[in-house]
Design a protein around this motif. Structure first.
Motif, mmCIF file in Angstrom:
data_model
loop_
_atom_site.group_PDB
_atom_site.id
_atom_site.type_symbol
_atom_site.label_atom_id
_atom_site.label_comp_id
_atom_site.label_asym_id
_atom_site.label_seq_id
_atom_site.Cartn_x
_atom_site.Cartn_y
_atom_site.Cartn_z
ATOM 1 N N LEU A 17 7.253 -12.756 9.489
ATOM 2 C CA LEU A 17 5.870 -12.381 9.821
ATOM 3 C C LEU A 17 5.684 -10.867 9.820
ATOM 4 C CD1 LEU A 17 5.021 -14.940 12.643
ATOM 5 C CD2 LEU A 17 4.095 -14.883 10.320
ATOM 6 N N VAL A 18 6.643 -10.127 10.345
ATOM 7 C CA VAL A 18 6.566 -8.662 10.358
ATOM 8 C C VAL A 18 6.583 -8.122 8.932
ATOM 9 C CG1 VAL A 18 7.829 -6.568 11.000
ATOM 10 C CG2 VAL A 18 7.509 -8.394 12.675
ATOM 11 N N VAL A 19 7.437 -8.666 8.093
ATOM 12 C CA VAL A 19 7.513 -8.229 6.696
ATOM 13 C C VAL A 19 6.191 -8.511 5.975
ATOM 14 C CG1 VAL A 19 8.630 -8.700 4.469
ATOM 15 C CG2 VAL A 19 10.013 -8.355 6.517
ATOM 16 N N CYS A 20 5.619 -9.686 6.196
ATOM 17 C CA CYS A 20 4.333 -10.027 5.569
ATOM 18 C C CYS A 20 3.221 -9.105 6.045
ATOM 19 C CB CYS A 20 3.958 -11.483 5.850
ATOM 20 S SG CYS A 20 4.960 -12.664 4.949
ATOM 21 N N ALA A 21 3.186 -8.824 7.338
ATOM 22 C CA ALA A 21 2.142 -7.950 7.884
ATOM 23 C C ALA A 21 2.270 -6.537 7.341
ATOM 24 C CB ALA A 21 2.206 -7.941 9.413
ATOM 25 N N SER A 22 3.485 -6.012 7.286
ATOM 26 C CA SER A 22 3.649 -4.653 6.771
ATOM 27 C C SER A 22 3.366 -4.609 5.272
ATOM 28 C CB SER A 22 5.052 -4.125 7.071
ATOM 29 O OG SER A 22 6.027 -4.884 6.376
ATOM 30 N N GLY A 23 3.680 -5.669 4.569
ATOM 31 C CA GLY A 23 3.345 -5.729 3.144
ATOM 32 C C GLY A 23 1.842 -5.753 2.924
ATOM 33 N N SER A 24 1.115 -6.467 3.775
ATOM 34 C CA SER A 24 -0.345 -6.507 3.668
ATOM 35 C C SER A 24 -0.952 -5.147 3.946
ATOM 36 C CB SER A 24 -0.927 -7.532 4.647
ATOM 37 O OG SER A 24 -0.479 -8.825 4.310
ATOM 38 N N LEU A 25 -0.465 -4.449 4.980
ATOM 39 C CA LEU A 25 -0.978 -3.113 5.278
ATOM 40 C C LEU A 25 -0.678 -2.145 4.142
ATOM 41 C CD1 LEU A 25 -0.114 -2.755 9.068
ATOM 42 C CD2 LEU A 25 -2.357 -3.116 8.031
ATOM 43 N N THR A 26 0.501 -2.242 3.575
ATOM 44 C CA THR A 26 0.853 -1.395 2.442
ATOM 45 C C THR A 26 -0.066 -1.679 1.269
ATOM 46 O OG1 THR A 26 3.150 -1.303 3.162
ATOM 47 C CG2 THR A 26 2.705 -0.767 0.852
ATOM 48 N N TRP A 27 -0.345 -2.960 1.002
ATOM 49 C CA TRP A 27 -1.248 -3.324 -0.092
ATOM 50 C C TRP A 27 -2.635 -2.747 0.152
ATOM 51 C CZ3 TRP A 27 -5.743 -6.326 -0.068
ATOM 52 C CH2 TRP A 27 -6.260 -6.615 -1.334
ATOM 53 N N LEU A 28 -3.136 -2.840 1.383
ATOM 54 C CA LEU A 28 -4.477 -2.348 1.698
ATOM 55 C C LEU A 28 -4.602 -0.842 1.485
ATOM 56 C CD1 LEU A 28 -5.465 -4.290 4.925
ATOM 57 C CD2 LEU A 28 -6.603 -4.383 2.713
ATOM 58 N N ILE A 29 -3.622 -0.086 1.914
ATOM 59 C CA ILE A 29 -3.723 1.368 1.902
ATOM 60 C C ILE A 29 -3.241 1.978 0.591
ATOM 61 C CG2 ILE A 29 -2.886 3.462 3.028
ATOM 62 C CD1 ILE A 29 -2.829 1.883 5.628
ATOM 63 N N ARG A 30 -2.266 1.363 -0.056
ATOM 64 C CA ARG A 30 -1.632 2.010 -1.200
ATOM 65 C C ARG A 30 -2.029 1.466 -2.571
ATOM 66 N NH1 ARG A 30 2.485 5.486 0.546
ATOM 67 N NH2 ARG A 30 3.035 5.122 2.703
ATOM 68 N N THR A 31 -2.879 0.461 -2.641
ATOM 69 C CA THR A 31 -3.300 -0.046 -3.943
ATOM 70 C C THR A 31 -4.799 0.144 -4.118
ATOM 71 O OG1 THR A 31 -3.778 -2.295 -3.194
ATOM 72 C CG2 THR A 31 -1.503 -1.838 -3.889
ATOM 73 N N GLU A 32 -5.214 0.305 -5.355
ATOM 74 C CA GLU A 32 -6.633 0.503 -5.645
ATOM 75 C C GLU A 32 -7.462 -0.702 -5.217
ATOM 76 O OE1 GLU A 32 -9.485 1.426 -9.456
ATOM 77 O OE2 GLU A 32 -7.406 2.096 -9.502
ATOM 78 N N ARG A 33 -6.954 -1.899 -5.486
ATOM 79 C CA ARG A 33 -7.680 -3.113 -5.061
ATOM 80 C C ARG A 33 -7.782 -3.210 -3.546
ATOM 81 N NH1 ARG A 33 -5.897 -8.582 -7.878
ATOM 82 N NH2 ARG A 33 -7.695 -9.405 -6.763
ATOM 83 N N GLY A 34 -6.710 -2.864 -2.854
ATOM 84 C CA GLY A 34 -6.726 -2.902 -1.401
ATOM 85 C C GLY A 34 -7.718 -1.902 -0.826
ATOM 86 N N ARG A 35 -7.720 -0.688 -1.378
ATOM 87 C CA ARG A 35 -8.665 0.329 -0.896
ATOM 88 C C ARG A 35 -10.097 -0.068 -1.230
ATOM 89 N NH1 ARG A 35 -4.240 3.869 -2.585
ATOM 90 N NH2 ARG A 35 -5.187 3.907 -4.647
ATOM 91 N N ALA A 36 -10.333 -0.654 -2.412
ATOM 92 C CA ALA A 36 -11.683 -1.113 -2.771
ATOM 93 C C ALA A 36 -12.141 -2.203 -1.801
ATOM 94 C CB ALA A 36 -11.705 -1.626 -4.213
ATOM 95 N N TRP A 37 -11.228 -3.086 -1.422
ATOM 96 C CA TRP A 37 -11.563 -4.123 -0.446
ATOM 97 C C TRP A 37 -11.919 -3.487 0.895
ATOM 98 C CZ3 TRP A 37 -9.584 -5.735 4.251
ATOM 99 C CH2 TRP A 37 -10.061 -6.972 4.714
ATOM 100 N N LEU A 38 -11.134 -2.482 1.319
ATOM 101 C CA LEU A 38 -11.427 -1.791 2.574
ATOM 102 C C LEU A 38 -12.805 -1.136 2.540
ATOM 103 C CD1 LEU A 38 -8.137 0.005 3.712
ATOM 104 C CD2 LEU A 38 -9.446 -1.700 4.961
ATOM 105 N N VAL A 39 -13.166 -0.518 1.405
ATOM 106 C CA VAL A 39 -14.483 0.124 1.284
ATOM 107 C C VAL A 39 -15.588 -0.918 1.392
ATOM 108 C CG1 VAL A 39 -16.032 1.350 -0.302
ATOM 109 C CG2 VAL A 39 -13.676 2.122 -0.011
#
Length: 135
Positions: A17-39
């Motif tokens: 669960l910790v690995v999945c959560a940190s992977g999701s946060l990394t995806w949100l902040i470090r990928t263009e799709r993740g940042r577009a979703w955040l916007v």
């Protein structure tokens, strides 16, 4: 013997669960799709906070990279749909991690082609203030 396996299983599930959560946060902040979703989520949250007094509208999808976001055709519209503010282009440097804490932190913002159409009510309230702050 089975009891000894249960704690190991629990530890393995927690680690997964910790690995999945940190992977999701990394995806949100470090990928263009993740940042577009955040916007897009941030825009939805901001519009909800306006409580139907108005809404921010984008003419096109935001361009997002590691340093920030570029918006084309950003407008603030009153509840009746008339534009109060329109910006041709906005380029903002964003602290991506702050969005996860429901904060918007801009270190720089460049605005081109700002058009304001302000109306003052009989009581002296400007429509843009009513939309953004409320009564």
């Amino acid at each position: 013997m089975r009891l000894a396996r249960v704690p190991r299983l629990i530890v393995a599930v927690v680690i997964a669960l910790v690995v999945c959560a940190s992977g999701s946060l990394t995806w949100l902040i470090r990928t263009e799709r993740g940042r577009a979703w955040l916007v897009s989520r941030t825009l939805a949250v901001v519009n909800r906070s306006l409580a139907a007094r108005g809404a921010f509208v984008l003419d096109s999808a935001p361009r997002v990279d590691a340093s920030g976001v570029a918006l084309a055709g950003l407008s603030l519209r009153a509840a009746d749909g008339h534009p109060v503010m329109r910006v041709g282009h906005v380029r903002a440097s964003i602290a991506w991690g702050a969005l996860l804490r429901q904060r918007i932190h801009l270190s720089r913002m460049d605005v081109d082609s700002l058009d304001l159409q302000l109306t003052q009510s009989v009581t002296g309230t400007w429509d843009v203030l009513h939309i953004l702050v409320g009564d």
